[in-house]
Design a protein around this motif. Sequence first.
Motif, PDB file in Angstrom:
ATOM      1  N   SER B  23       4.355  24.345 -42.880  1.00  0.00           N
ATOM      2  CA  SER B  23       4.811  23.612 -44.067  1.00  0.00           C
ATOM      3  C   SER B  23       4.803  24.512 -45.306  1.00  0.00           C
ATOM      4  N   GLN B  24       3.861  25.474 -45.332  1.00  0.00           N
ATOM      5  CA  GLN B  24       3.877  26.450 -46.434  1.00  0.00           C
ATOM      6  C   GLN B  24       5.159  27.282 -46.393  1.00  0.00           C
ATOM      7  N   LEU B  25       5.498  27.698 -45.187  1.00  0.00           N
ATOM      8  CA  LEU B  25       6.659  28.572 -45.037  1.00  0.00           C
ATOM      9  C   LEU B  25       7.959  27.873 -45.441  1.00  0.00           C
ATOM     10  N   TYR B  26       8.111  26.621 -45.000  1.00  0.00           N
ATOM     11  CA  TYR B  26       9.406  25.972 -45.203  1.00  0.00           C
ATOM     12  C   TYR B  26       9.426  24.995 -46.386  1.00  0.00           C
ATOM     13  N   PHE B  27       8.262  24.493 -46.789  1.00  0.00           N
ATOM     14  CA  PHE B  27       8.235  23.536 -47.916  1.00  0.00           C
ATOM     15  C   PHE B  27       7.369  24.011 -49.079  1.00  0.00           C
ATOM     16  N   LYS B  28       6.753  25.170 -48.925  1.00  0.00           N
ATOM     17  CA  LYS B  28       5.880  25.720 -49.980  1.00  0.00           C
ATOM     18  C   LYS B  28       4.729  24.790 -50.338  1.00  0.00           C
ATOM     19  N   GLU B  29       4.247  24.058 -49.379  1.00  0.00           N
ATOM     20  CA  GLU B  29       3.053  23.240 -49.626  1.00  0.00           C
ATOM     21  C   GLU B  29       2.357  22.950 -48.296  1.00  0.00           C
ATOM     22  N   ASP B  30       1.087  22.653 -48.368  1.00  0.00           N
ATOM     23  CA  ASP B  30       0.327  22.375 -47.146  1.00  0.00           C
ATOM     24  C   ASP B  30       0.290  20.870 -46.907  1.00  0.00           C
ATOM     25  N   ASP B  31       1.186  20.408 -46.065  1.00  0.00           N
ATOM     26  CA  ASP B  31       1.258  18.984 -45.771  1.00  0.00           C
ATOM     27  C   ASP B  31       1.704  18.816 -44.317  1.00  0.00           C
ATOM     28  N   PRO B  32       0.819  18.336 -43.458  1.00  0.00           N
ATOM     29  CA  PRO B  32       1.175  18.207 -42.035  1.00  0.00           C
ATOM     30  C   PRO B  32       2.438  17.378 -41.818  1.00  0.00           C
ATOM     31  N   ALA B  33       2.737  16.479 -42.763  1.00  0.00           N
ATOM     32  CA  ALA B  33       3.940  15.661 -42.619  1.00  0.00           C
ATOM     33  C   ALA B  33       5.202  16.465 -42.878  1.00  0.00           C
ATOM     34  N   LYS B  34       5.024  17.687 -43.398  1.00  0.00           N
ATOM     35  CA  LYS B  34       6.198  18.524 -43.655  1.00  0.00           C
ATOM     36  C   LYS B  34       6.215  19.749 -42.729  1.00  0.00           C
ATOM     37  N   ALA B  35       5.449  19.687 -41.667  1.00  0.00           N
ATOM     38  CA  ALA B  35       5.438  20.785 -40.702  1.00  0.00           C
ATOM     39  C   ALA B  35       6.415  20.490 -39.572  1.00  0.00           C
ATOM     40  N   ARG B  36       6.896  21.536 -38.947  1.00  0.00           N
ATOM     41  CA  ARG B  36       7.857  21.382 -37.847  1.00  0.00           C
ATOM     42  C   ARG B  36       7.145  21.341 -36.502  1.00  0.00           C
ATOM     43  N   ILE B  37       5.856  21.232 -36.593  1.00  0.00           N
ATOM     44  CA  ILE B  37       5.019  21.094 -35.404  1.00  0.00           C
ATOM     45  C   ILE B  37       3.998  20.012 -35.719  1.00  0.00           C
ATOM     46  N   LYS B  38       3.635  19.247 -34.727  1.00  0.00           N
ATOM     47  CA  LYS B  38       2.698  18.155 -34.985  1.00  0.00           C
ATOM     48  C   LYS B  38       1.539  18.247 -33.992  1.00  0.00           C
ATOM     49  N   ILE B  39       0.329  17.997 -34.484  1.00  0.00           N
ATOM     50  CA  ILE B  39      -0.852  18.003 -33.610  1.00  0.00           C
ATOM     51  C   ILE B  39      -1.368  16.566 -33.521  1.00  0.00           C
ATOM     52  N   LEU B  40      -1.325  16.007 -32.322  1.00  0.00           N
ATOM     53  CA  LEU B  40      -1.788  14.633 -32.136  1.00  0.00           C
ATOM     54  C   LEU B  40      -3.157  14.641 -31.467  1.00  0.00           C
ATOM     55  N   PRO B  41      -4.167  14.122 -32.164  1.00  0.00           N
ATOM     56  CA  PRO B  41      -5.492  14.099 -31.546  1.00  0.00           C
ATOM     57  C   PRO B  41      -5.565  13.080 -30.419  1.00  0.00           C
ATOM     58  N   LEU B  42      -6.098  13.508 -29.286  1.00  0.00           N
ATOM     59  CA  LEU B  42      -6.333  12.590 -28.170  1.00  0.00           C
ATOM     60  C   LEU B  42      -7.839  12.331 -28.116  1.00  0.00           C
ATOM     61  N   ALA B  43      -8.280  11.629 -27.119  1.00  0.00           N
ATOM     62  CA  ALA B  43      -9.723  11.392 -26.977  1.00  0.00           C
ATOM     63  C   ALA B  43     -10.416  12.666 -26.476  1.00  0.00           C
ATOM     64  N   LEU B  44     -11.701  12.700 -26.545  1.00  0.00           N
ATOM     65  CA  LEU B  44     -12.542  13.746 -25.961  1.00  0.00           C
ATOM     66  C   LEU B  44     -12.241  15.146 -26.485  1.00  0.00           C
ATOM     67  N   GLY B  45     -11.882  15.200 -27.776  1.00  0.00           N
ATOM     68  CA  GLY B  45     -11.651  16.512 -28.380  1.00  0.00           C
ATOM     69  C   GLY B  45     -10.420  17.239 -27.892  1.00  0.00           C
ATOM     70  N   LYS B  46      -9.515  16.516 -27.269  1.00  0.00           N
ATOM     71  CA  LYS B  46      -8.283  17.140 -26.802  1.00  0.00           C
ATOM     72  C   LYS B  46      -7.145  16.857 -27.786  1.00  0.00           C
ATOM     73  N   TYR B  47      -6.145  17.708 -27.715  1.00  0.00           N
ATOM     74  CA  TYR B  47      -5.000  17.564 -28.624  1.00  0.00           C
ATOM     75  C   TYR B  47      -3.685  17.686 -27.869  1.00  0.00           C
ATOM     76  N   HIS B  48      -2.680  17.016 -28.441  1.00  0.00           N
ATOM     77  CA  HIS B  48      -1.330  17.140 -27.878  1.00  0.00           C
ATOM     78  C   HIS B  48      -0.428  17.747 -28.946  1.00  0.00           C
ATOM     79  N   ILE B  49       0.237  18.839 -28.592  1.00  0.00           N
ATOM     80  CA  ILE B  49       1.089  19.542 -29.569  1.00  0.00           C
ATOM     81  C   ILE B  49       2.539  19.112 -29.368  1.00  0.00           C
ATOM     82  N   VAL B  50       3.198  18.781 -30.482  1.00  0.00           N
ATOM     83  CA  VAL B  50       4.609  18.402 -30.413  1.00  0.00           C
ATOM     84  C   VAL B  50       5.457  19.444 -31.139  1.00  0.00           C
ATOM     85  N   ALA B  51       6.356  20.058 -30.405  1.00  0.00           N
ATOM     86  CA  ALA B  51       7.349  20.949 -31.022  1.00  0.00           C
ATOM     87  C   ALA B  51       8.548  21.021 -30.089  1.00  0.00           C
ATOM     88  N   CYS B  52       9.697  21.270 -30.655  1.00  0.00           N
ATOM     89  CA  CYS B  52      10.945  21.257 -29.876  1.00  0.00           C
ATOM     90  C   CYS B  52      10.902  22.277 -28.729  1.00  0.00           C
TER      91      CYS B  52
END
Lengths: 722, 153
Positions: B23-52
């Motif tokens: 988001s810094q690179l493309y929007f010049k600000e730190d905002d997960p809602a403006k990132a082209r990748i998304k990190i979705l927290p799952l249970a048990l400390g696991k994460y799911h990464i979303v990107a094209c």
Amino acid sequence: MSAFNRENFKLLNEYKFEPRAIEKGYAMRTLHVDVGSRVATAKPVSEDMKKRFTGGKGFGLKLLWDATKPTTKWNDPENEIVIGIGPIGGNTNYPGSGKSLVVSISPMTKIPIDSNVGGFFGPYLKFGGWDAMEVQGKADVETIVFIDSNAGTVQFYEAPESLQRDTHLMAEELTDAFTEDGHDPQSISVVSAGRAADYSPMGLLNFSLFDKRRQGIRIKQAGRGGIGRVFRDKKILAMVCRFSGVNSNLNFAADPAAVQRIGLKLHREIVVNDSDQCKMRSEGTAHLMEIMNDYDLLPTKNHKYGQENSKIDGIESGVWHKLFSQNLPDGCWYGCTMACAHAVDHFELYTGPYKGTKVCVDGPEYETAAGVGSNLYVYDPHGILELNFYCDTYGIDTISFGTTTGFLMECWEHGILNLERTDGIDLTWGNWKGAAQILHDMADGKRFGILAGLGTKYLAEYFVTEYGADAQFLKDIALNGKGLEQSEYIAKESLAQQGGFYLTNKGPQHDEAWLIFMDMVNNQIPTFADKAEALHYFPIFRTWFGLQGLCKLPWNDVEPVDNAKHEEPGKVPEHVENYFKLYTAITGEPLTWEGLINQSERVYNFQRIFNIRLGYGHRKDDYPPYRSMGPVLEDEYVMREERYDKQMKELIGVDPAGKSVAEKVKITREYRMSQYEKLVDAVFDRRGWSPDGCPTPEHLKSIGMDTPEVMEIVNARNAGKA
Amino acid sequence: MIKYLKLHNDKCVGCLNCTATCSQLYFKEDDPAKARIKILPLALGKYHIVACDQECRRCVIECPTQAITVNARGVVMINKKLCVGCLACVAVCPIGAMFYYPGDPTPFKCVACGACVKTCSADALEIAEKEDSPASKRPFEIAEAVRKKEATT
């Protein structure tokens, strides 16, 4: 490549306007173009006009009223073609938001017609800062009006002699000629008619859009009521609009994020549900073919029957699925994921001036496939496609043409027509090439083509006078109301649908109320009061789409999966809720159910009074031909004898046993006619109209349409003067 | 060949360095809602990464203005000048990797630039290449099938 660039067109006059940004859905001005004097003028939209008429068709009717007189005929110079696009129109987020609403005094009905159409013209016009455009006057030379919404110019050109006259070629030439330096053809939309509209009152207007994948022109039709004939009578060859720079918020919505959110919700619903529901994305409205056939509703042989089980496989939805190029964003405006505007690519024509050429055929939609297909006993998809193509490029309404040709073929069957009378055209049921020849003759201005193009109302009278045909029979089978041909559903077994067709403002078109399933199949509106309520509510509700620039299809041709659990699933409550939110997000004004109905009811009643102003709008103008109500002929009765006999026993209370078919036809007819009378009484009462169909002063006051100009007409009518 | 951001969900620790970088690179600000990748927290400390994944290309098929195309390296790109902001691409993306920021006119997506790879604290992201597949070829086949040919007469 095109033979033309703009220098080939002789500039006759030019006006410059400051392009104006839209604010919350409105430009608050309209464009008036007089092609006779070649003058363009900007007119302000008053707050009162906005409040009372909302936009789209409402603005169109208001401007048309102000421009015309009670004596105005369709071919008088003061008659107008008005293109309106409502406040919601032109947004790219909510599917179905690109409809232009075109109104004019119709050469078919002599009263206002309204026709809604996709294509890019309306939105592009709006983005130049116009809520509507009036076209008035008559030109002395073949004229092209060019509106550049980026530059803010309106130009009048004389068309070069060698410009193509059929739409599929002319729209392409004009798109090439009017792009900026030959780039960005998607920025151009052309409105044109076609050669047959020079002669036929069923002439239509084609609105183009450029399809990037096909690298070619697509056309959508303002089909009904002969607006193309008015266009050609004004000697306009085309109107071209250019706009470059479409984005999602050219309406400058009050809450653009909300517009996105509401639109995305419906996009997702369509993407997920469509393949299990109406298959609009793959088959468009042609998905209805076998469904209508199954329910005995698919017009067959001039609406004599509703079914032909031995033939339907030839034109059922799977056939169209295969013929339509799949997986394309076939919306008629950006952002319509319903994408029902399908086309058949590389289609080789067998007849006419373009025989042997491969073309892109826009459609067929259901109405066309039924009208020039089953209704003519044509079950060859090639025939349907060829008729579809030539109707479009010549500028002829497929519905009026299909219904009229069905009538002609039935006349042929009964010996009223023969080769001598048709100038050698064989009109045996199923002969699509005969039907195509009528079209070619219409475009070439040949005698029988011109005659056929006058429509069923005229032809029924003409055949009686000229050929001594049975007047009652022809009146029964000439499927028109107010002079407009009925669209393509069998209404015989649904009294409510007979009202849905014939208790309309403009004539029997399916866009006011489609009640067949609700009435006939599901029996949800059994009493006269129920039917009257439906015939009040649905036409009013559906009018709203036309005020806003919206398409009706995304309202109920996709539904939320839980729609059935709602109290009134027929209204698709969740989608109605979307509309409230969408309207508010764009205009910033709150909207409730009552508010929505009120917006529509004002315009609906105004249109009725417009009919009255022109000398129509009486109860007597609202009757169907009997073919639309029941079996005209004995063999027609016999084909469904069991059904009709049962009804005679149970509903009429007469025992059919021992009666001749002729007697039974008569008894059925008398009963059905009497039912229709009761329906009219109930509907007029519910609508707040007098028994003769005139809105009452009290009703007009209650809905806020009691303006002096309206009251003058109503008072004159009540005094017996109109 | 298709260049893409390869995702190792099992390694992700949810530090959000990637979304911050993006988001810094493309929007010049730190905002997960403006990132082209998304990190979705799952249970048990696991994460799911979303990107094209750059491969399914349904957005390319759906775009009414052909604002979404595939570049020479097989990456799906959005041309802002052509985009009309309809968000049909957002609706058809099967993995939710086409993003938009409410009120902003143009959607955005991962273009496999690799900026996030360098800042990932757990080696969960990697720029990789893969072969073309039937799905990836589809938009081109559809367009070829309908493109207007020269008239035969």
